[in-house]
Design a protein around this motif. Sequence first.
Motif, PDB file in Angstrom:
ATOM      1  N   VAL A  35       0.860  -1.183   0.000  1.00 56.14           N
ATOM      2  CA  VAL A  35       0.000   0.000   0.000  1.00 56.14           C
ATOM      3  C   VAL A  35       0.893   1.229   0.000  1.00 56.14           C
ATOM      4  N   VAL A  36       0.696   2.086  -0.991  1.00 58.53           N
ATOM      5  CA  VAL A  36       1.454   3.324  -1.104  1.00 58.53           C
ATOM      6  C   VAL A  36       0.494   4.479  -0.843  1.00 58.53           C
ATOM      7  N   GLY A  63       1.376  11.727  -7.175  1.00 56.28           N
ATOM      8  CA  GLY A  63       0.471  11.257  -8.214  1.00 56.28           C
ATOM      9  C   GLY A  63       0.384   9.744  -8.260  1.00 56.28           C
ATOM     10  N   GLN A  64      -0.676   9.263  -8.875  1.00 53.75           N
ATOM     11  CA  GLN A  64      -0.964   7.835  -8.889  1.00 53.75           C
ATOM     12  C   GLN A  64       0.107   7.028  -9.604  1.00 53.75           C
ATOM     13  N   ALA A  65       0.553   7.485 -10.760  1.00 55.50           N
ATOM     14  CA  ALA A  65       1.526   6.706 -11.537  1.00 55.50           C
ATOM     15  C   ALA A  65       2.808   6.465 -10.751  1.00 55.50           C
ATOM     16  N   LEU A  66       3.369   7.507 -10.140  1.00 52.55           N
ATOM     17  CA  LEU A  66       4.599   7.344  -9.372  1.00 52.55           C
ATOM     18  C   LEU A  66       4.373   6.508  -8.115  1.00 52.55           C
ATOM     19  N   SER A  67       3.191   6.590  -7.546  1.00 51.53           N
ATOM     20  CA  SER A  67       2.874   5.745  -6.391  1.00 51.53           C
ATOM     21  C   SER A  67       2.812   4.275  -6.792  1.00 51.53           C
ATOM     22  N   GLY A  71       5.263   1.270  -5.463  1.00 49.22           N
ATOM     23  CA  GLY A  71       4.744   0.014  -4.941  1.00 49.22           C
ATOM     24  C   GLY A  71       5.284  -1.181  -5.697  1.00 49.22           C
ATOM     25  N   MET A  72       5.353  -1.054  -7.001  1.00 48.50           N
ATOM     26  CA  MET A  72       5.893  -2.139  -7.801  1.00 48.50           C
ATOM     27  C   MET A  72       7.360  -2.391  -7.441  1.00 48.50           C
ATOM     28  N   ILE A  80       1.697  -8.658 -11.233  1.00 49.27           N
ATOM     29  CA  ILE A  80       1.341  -7.407 -10.568  1.00 49.27           C
ATOM     30  C   ILE A  80      -0.130  -7.123 -10.836  1.00 49.27           C
ATOM     31  N   LEU A  81      -0.856  -6.827  -9.779  1.00 44.99           N
ATOM     32  CA  LEU A  81      -2.248  -6.419  -9.896  1.00 44.99           C
ATOM     33  C   LEU A  81      -2.349  -5.056  -9.224  1.00 44.99           C
ATOM     34  N   PHE A  82      -2.678  -4.039  -9.984  1.00 41.42           N
ATOM     35  CA  PHE A  82      -2.865  -2.700  -9.433  1.00 41.42           C
ATOM     36  C   PHE A  82      -4.335  -2.559  -9.020  1.00 41.42           C
TER      37      PHE A  82
END
Length: 169
Positions: A35-36, A63-67, A71-72, A80-82
């Motif tokens: 969890v980020v 932002g969501q993409a960098l988060s 996490g990845m 990977i499941l986002f």
Amino acid sequence: MKISIIIANYNYAEFIAECINSVLNQTYENIECVVVDDGSTDGSRDIISRFGGIKTIFHSNRGQALSLIAGMNASSGDAILFLDSDDWLAPNACQRLVEIWEADVVAISYRLQVVLDRKLTSEILPRQDHVTSDPVSFIFQFGDIPVAPNSGNAYLRSAVDQIVSSASG
């Protein structure tokens, strides 16, 4: 196959506990939850901190993409499941993914049942059937390929790694 479920959260205190619980209650056991929190100011961080058995990353708003990338990078799964922080997984979601995953598959997109006011509706996303063959003809006919929103996709880690390294390099 180990599945890493990455949740990027920003100010979804109302939903984050249910989202995390849906991951921790999977019937398939070889999973990890990362969890980020992306700089939430609504109490989300306190809720996330109460959970054991998850990896957490707390950073300022990026932002969501960098988060999701953070996490990845903190995860170790083969797939990977986002998962959006206002969504949740059916208890057998990861089990089903593993059952249908084949050696040459790099991504699986699945349909999502829409929830409104915390109640399941009959609405399904995407509304059109998934394309199983001849995607080019489908695009010419309909204009795009129907895919689920973020939470309706699982990816082979090596494919995501290639995409992220290409985008940042």
